[in-house]
Design an enzyme around this catalytic site. Structure first.
Site, PDB file in Angstrom:
ATOM      1  N   CYS A   2       0.733  -1.130  -0.056  1.00 60.68           N
ATOM      2  CA  CYS A   2       0.103  -0.100   0.260  1.00 60.68           C
ATOM      3  C   CYS A   2       0.956   1.373   0.044  1.00 60.68           C
ATOM      4  O   CYS A   2       1.853   1.076   0.400  1.00 60.68           O
ATOM      5  CB  CYS A   2      -1.037   0.126   1.231  1.00 60.68           C
ATOM      6  SG  CYS A   2      -1.940  -1.248   1.595  1.00 60.68           S
ATOM      7  N   ARG A  27       3.917   0.559  -6.614  1.00 54.41           N
ATOM      8  CA  ARG A  27       3.842  -0.462  -5.395  1.00 54.41           C
ATOM      9  C   ARG A  27       2.790  -1.451  -5.658  1.00 54.41           C
ATOM     10  O   ARG A  27       2.793  -2.345  -4.676  1.00 54.41           O
ATOM     11  CB  ARG A  27       3.731   0.525  -4.120  1.00 54.41           C
ATOM     12  CG  ARG A  27       4.828   1.504  -3.840  1.00 54.41           C
ATOM     13  CD  ARG A  27       4.591   2.261  -2.734  1.00 54.41           C
ATOM     14  NE  ARG A  27       4.449   1.563  -1.399  1.00 54.41           N
ATOM     15  CZ  ARG A  27       5.379   1.311  -0.620  1.00 54.41           C
ATOM     16  NH1 ARG A  27       6.702   1.863  -1.006  1.00 54.41           N
ATOM     17  NH2 ARG A  27       5.461   0.832   0.491  1.00 54.41           N
ATOM     18  N   TRP A  74      -3.426  -2.645  -1.438  1.00 52.83           N
ATOM     19  CA  TRP A  74      -3.344  -3.714  -2.023  1.00 52.83           C
ATOM     20  C   TRP A  74      -3.881  -4.811  -0.851  1.00 52.83           C
ATOM     21  O   TRP A  74      -3.392  -4.827   0.215  1.00 52.83           O
ATOM     22  CB  TRP A  74      -1.862  -3.883  -2.075  1.00 52.83           C
ATOM     23  CG  TRP A  74      -1.536  -5.092  -2.920  1.00 52.83           C
ATOM     24  CD1 TRP A  74      -1.544  -5.097  -4.312  1.00 52.83           C
ATOM     25  CD2 TRP A  74      -1.077  -6.458  -2.470  1.00 52.83           C
ATOM     26  NE1 TRP A  74      -0.815  -6.619  -4.858  1.00 52.83           N
ATOM     27  CE2 TRP A  74      -0.630  -7.305  -3.538  1.00 52.83           C
ATOM     28  CE3 TRP A  74      -1.046  -6.999  -1.237  1.00 52.83           C
ATOM     29  CZ2 TRP A  74      -0.461  -8.508  -3.383  1.00 52.83           C
ATOM     30  CZ3 TRP A  74      -0.514  -8.410  -0.941  1.00 52.83           C
ATOM     31  CH2 TRP A  74      -0.321  -9.174  -2.100  1.00 52.83           C
ATOM     32  N   ASN A 100      -0.641   1.088   5.963  1.00 52.03           N
ATOM     33  CA  ASN A 100       0.281   0.156   5.183  1.00 52.03           C
ATOM     34  C   ASN A 100       0.775  -0.798   6.213  1.00 52.03           C
ATOM     35  O   ASN A 100       1.227  -0.794   7.268  1.00 52.03           O
ATOM     36  CB  ASN A 100       1.216   0.925   4.709  1.00 52.03           C
ATOM     37  CG  ASN A 100       2.192  -0.093   3.779  1.00 52.03           C
ATOM     38  OD1 ASN A 100       1.746  -1.315   3.412  1.00 52.03           O
ATOM     39  ND2 ASN A 100       3.341   0.205   3.467  1.00 52.03           N
ATOM     40  N   GLY A 101       0.421  -2.355   5.969  1.00 54.35           N
ATOM     41  CA  GLY A 101       0.636  -3.248   6.816  1.00 54.35           C
ATOM     42  C   GLY A 101      -0.296  -4.126   7.382  1.00 54.35           C
ATOM     43  O   GLY A 101      -1.311  -4.312   6.779  1.00 54.35           O
ATOM     44  N   GLU A 482      15.614 -16.446 -13.073  1.00 53.24           N
ATOM     45  CA  GLU A 482      15.142 -15.042 -13.258  1.00 53.24           C
ATOM     46  C   GLU A 482      14.333 -14.644 -14.387  1.00 53.24           C
ATOM     47  O   GLU A 482      13.469 -14.108 -14.466  1.00 53.24           O
ATOM     48  CB  GLU A 482      16.430 -14.006 -13.003  1.00 53.24           C
ATOM     49  CG  GLU A 482      16.259 -12.755 -13.179  1.00 53.24           C
ATOM     50  CD  GLU A 482      15.295 -12.071 -12.452  1.00 53.24           C
ATOM     51  OE1 GLU A 482      14.659 -10.997 -12.512  1.00 53.24           O
ATOM     52  OE2 GLU A 482      15.145 -12.679 -11.192  1.00 53.24           O
ATOM     53  N   LYS A 486      10.649 -13.281 -14.422  1.00 56.62           N
ATOM     54  CA  LYS A 486      10.254 -12.326 -15.275  1.00 56.62           C
ATOM     55  C   LYS A 486       9.014 -12.249 -16.132  1.00 56.62           C
ATOM     56  O   LYS A 486       8.275 -11.677 -16.374  1.00 56.62           O
ATOM     57  CB  LYS A 486      11.398 -11.749 -16.044  1.00 56.62           C
ATOM     58  CG  LYS A 486      12.461 -10.969 -15.365  1.00 56.62           C
ATOM     59  CD  LYS A 486      11.967  -9.638 -15.042  1.00 56.62           C
ATOM     60  CE  LYS A 486      12.077  -9.184 -13.668  1.00 56.62           C
ATOM     61  NZ  LYS A 486      12.569  -9.984 -12.421  1.00 56.62           N
ATOM     62  N   GLU A 489       5.798 -13.115 -14.324  1.00 53.93           N
ATOM     63  CA  GLU A 489       5.372 -11.783 -13.631  1.00 53.93           C
ATOM     64  C   GLU A 489       4.448 -10.997 -14.195  1.00 53.93           C
ATOM     65  O   GLU A 489       3.534 -10.290 -13.893  1.00 53.93           O
ATOM     66  CB  GLU A 489       6.551 -10.900 -13.118  1.00 53.93           C
ATOM     67  CG  GLU A 489       7.316 -11.385 -11.814  1.00 53.93           C
ATOM     68  CD  GLU A 489       8.466 -10.595 -11.369  1.00 53.93           C
ATOM     69  OE1 GLU A 489       8.474 -10.296 -10.090  1.00 53.93           O
ATOM     70  OE2 GLU A 489       9.097 -10.237 -12.279  1.00 53.93           O
ATOM     71  N   HIS A 505      14.954 -36.380 -14.954  1.00 52.63           N
ATOM     72  CA  HIS A 505      14.441 -36.725 -13.640  1.00 52.63           C
ATOM     73  C   HIS A 505      13.044 -36.492 -13.434  1.00 52.63           C
ATOM     74  O   HIS A 505      12.757 -36.079 -12.413  1.00 52.63           O
ATOM     75  CB  HIS A 505      15.567 -36.603 -12.425  1.00 52.63           C
ATOM     76  CG  HIS A 505      17.025 -36.895 -12.499  1.00 52.63           C
ATOM     77  ND1 HIS A 505      17.232 -38.150 -12.483  1.00 52.63           N
ATOM     78  CD2 HIS A 505      17.851 -36.268 -12.922  1.00 52.63           C
ATOM     79  CE1 HIS A 505      18.466 -38.607 -12.582  1.00 52.63           C
ATOM     80  NE2 HIS A 505      18.937 -37.155 -12.764  1.00 52.63           N
ATOM     81  N   LYS A 604       5.710  -3.739  -5.549  1.00 55.30           N
ATOM     82  CA  LYS A 604       6.926  -3.432  -5.506  1.00 55.30           C
ATOM     83  C   LYS A 604       7.782  -3.943  -4.214  1.00 55.30           C
ATOM     84  O   LYS A 604       8.591  -4.509  -4.233  1.00 55.30           O
ATOM     85  CB  LYS A 604       7.317  -2.099  -5.907  1.00 55.30           C
ATOM     86  CG  LYS A 604       8.753  -1.808  -6.187  1.00 55.30           C
ATOM     87  CD  LYS A 604       9.143  -2.435  -7.510  1.00 55.30           C
ATOM     88  CE  LYS A 604      10.556  -2.064  -8.011  1.00 55.30           C
ATOM     89  NZ  LYS A 604      11.195  -2.990  -8.884  1.00 55.30           N
TER      90      LYS A 604
END
Length: 609
Positions: A2, A27, A74, A100-101, A482, A486, A489, A505, A604
């Site tokens: 947030c 964010r 969020w 926020n939190g 990575e 990407k 995402e 395997h 973010k």
């Protein structure tokens, strides 16, 4: 997570707050809202969806107030909706808050407020509890009410408060979530992050844990948890507004991909003197201290974790110290073997990642020395570390990290070289050869970027596939992770990364005609092994896109398409090979029409567990 913005001054707070919230869109959020102190009390407007929805809601209203708070939410507790959006008002409409939190004991507080004060809650959120609690505790002293509320709350949070009966004042409190105060001319601000305020000022206070900040138009006061006023050094922000703007690029992510040569150069040049000696900012590790360490832990999340995988390889190779890489969210729940002979390296772009911060504190409590690699000066991870090594990436706005990752890699190389030279586990010739490779990297990245149209063409051909596999060996396997992250995402394609030797395997059972396999084959010592793995998947009719060094044209015999990177030492190849993967992910997402800078469900700065 947030975003919070607050303004108190002589102008209409609405304009400053809306603009600040737009700068915090990176964010991640699913609703937005604003609360203003007006002549008729506190006015709250909020709306699910983008800030544009909020702007449309208030477009024809003459909202005015010189004090206000705003928020991008969020969702954690309660689905995204107009009612669950912030700000939240107390039942008597005397208090409005943005938060926020997480308030961990909100259910107990909610029950108490209902049973003892008759409070009827309107939302499903934990955040509304803060407004209701401050309201019932407020007996004419808002500061005391906030302190009393905090004493009853458990969790990690930052929140801002305005009160109907205390005009021209914002009170905010921080506990384990980011918060800054901005110093303007005839006005002052609170915010979650620096970009929200860059347009208006370049001087801020970093608010520490368990601190209250009181903002009026004339001054900013910071107090500790016991109410004692504190003196705080002003931080001058060296980011420009242009750094946080798109500057003609279609998306922040593309701009940040193209900023990597500059970011790599900046991170290098600030640490290497004219004699090729590495200076690690304020890091004071001596040879004796390094000799005393028996283990290095690298702990991080997401992209930073993938940088840590490369860090493990280069530190073990150059400094000959055992390294373990761990996901921060798992680290402290398995009673790790950490003591005063452990060097703990925390990697975090924002420096506010809660899981990484919690792991850091766990390691510190066991006696480990803490070295952090972060991008944001004065962030929580930086402040709680013994040694800090800053990347010089500048502000990274897109949720999907690019230039922060490559500068984190540079930091890992410099630390490994520094440690190896100090411990005398590498020769001077090897030291200078790798340093030369690093210095050459910016120009080589620019060369890769000059061929971006080739990657774009590839993406246009392959963007509609539903499954993509990334494979590699050695350092290439770390880059594969990575690259896969990407792609998933920002394009939402089901991508999967695996060490190439593990294919047989189990995973090879998933290979079928037209499955895309992106194969990294940049390690000279493992090139023939990778060719064999490519043959395995090609025999199952997979569509293979290989990343290889220039000159290794043999790869074309077994690949459907090949993308080349400039020649380089194996150790440094991750700095180069990741760039085509970033571009591929970007162009695939663009072809699919996705919201590249703000992918769904992602944030973010992840400030909750």
């Amino acid at each position: 997570m947030c975003g919070i913005v607050g303004y108190v001054g002589g102008n209409n707070a609405k304009d400053y707050i809306i603009d600040g919230l737009k700068k915090l869109e990176y964010r991640g959020y699913d609703s937005a809202g604003i609360a203003l102190q007006s002549e008729n009390g506190i006015v709250v407007r909020k709306k699910e969806g983008k800030i544009a929805n909020l702007e449309a809601l208030i477009e024809n209203e003459k909202l005015y107030g010189t004090t206000g708070i705003g928020h991008t939410r969020w969702a954690t507790h309660g689905a995204p909706s107009d009612i669950n959006a912030h700000p939240h008002m107390s039942q008597d409409e005397s208090i409005a808050i943005v938060h926020n939190g997480i308030v961990e004991n909100y259910m107990d507080l909610k029950k108490m407020l209902n049973e003892e004060y008759g409070i009827v809650f309107k939302t499903e959120t934990d955040s509304e509890v803060i407004a209701q609690l401050i309201s019932v505790l407020n007996k004419g002293d808002l500061e005391k009410a906030v302190y009393d509320a905090v004493a009853m709350m458990r969790g990690a949070y930052a929140f801002g408060v305005i009160a109907k009966d205390e005009p021209n004042k914002i009170i905010a409190y921080r506990k384990d979530a980011p918060l800054i105060a901005g110093l303007g001319k005839g006005c002052n601000f609170i915010a979650s992050d620096i970009p929200a305020l860059l347009k208006y000022l370049d001087e801020i206070y970093l608010i520490e844990n368990d601190e209250m900040v009181i903002c009026t138009p004339e001054r900013v006061i910071i107090k500790d948890k016991d109410g004692r006023e504190l003196k705080r050094k002003v931080l001058h922000v060296n980011w420009s507004l242009e750094d946080a703007e798109k500057d003609g690029y279609e998306h922040f992510m593309l701009k940040e991909i193209y900023e990597q040569p500059k970011a790599i150069k900046e991170t290098l040049n600030r640490r290497i003197d004219e004699n090729d000696n590495i200076t690690l900012d304020g890091i004071t590790l001596t040879k004796e201290q390094l000799e005393d360490f028996n283990k290095v832990y690298i702990v991080a999340c997401g992209t930073a974790y993938h940088a840590g995988l490369v860090g493990k390889y280069v530190i073990e190779k150059m400094a000959r110290i055992p390294v373990e890489v761990d996901i921060a969210s798992e680290f402290r729940y398995r009673d790790p073997f950490v003591d005063d002979k452990t060097l703990f390296i925390a990697i975090s772009q924002s420096g506010e990642t809660l899981d990484t911060l919690a792991a850091l504190r766990e390691a510190k409590s066991k006696g480990a020395r803490i070295l952090s690699i972060v991008n944001v000066v004065g962030s929580s991870v930086a402040r709680e570390s013994d040694d800090v090594f800053y990347t010089w990436a500048g502000p990274e706005i897109a949720v999907a990290s690019t230039k922060a990752y490559t500068t984190q890699l540079v930091c890992m190389y410099l630390i490994a070289l520094y440690m190896g030279r100090l411990r005398e586990t590498i020769s001077e010739e090897y030291y200078r050869s790798i340093l030369a490779e690093l210095k050459a990297a910016p120009a080589k990245v620019e060369k890769i970027l000059s061929r971006a149209s080739d990657i774009e063409s590839l993406a246009k051909m392959l963007y509609n596939r539903s499954n993509v596999f990334f494979i590699g060996r050695g350092l290439d396997s770390a880059v594969a992770y990575e690259g896969s992250l990407k792609l998933k995402e920002i394009s939402y394609i089901n991508s999967f990364a695996i060490a190439a030797g593990e294919l047989k395997h189990g995973t090879i059972a998933l290979m079928e005609p037209e499955t895309i396999v992106i194969s990294l084959a940049t390690q000279d010592a493992l090139f023939e092994k990778m060719v064999s793995n490519i043959v395995e998947v090609k025999a199952r009719m997979a569509h293979v896109v290989s990343i290889a060094k220039e000159g290794n044209t043999k790869i074309e015999e077994t690949s459907t398409e090949t993308v080349y990177i400039p020649q380089c030492a194996d150790e440094v190849s991750p700095l180069l090979s990741v760039v085509p993967l970033q571009l591929f992910s970007y162009y695939v997402a663009r072809e699919k029409g996705e919201d590249i800078d703000k992918p769904r469900n992602l944030a973010k700065s992840v400030t909750v567990e």
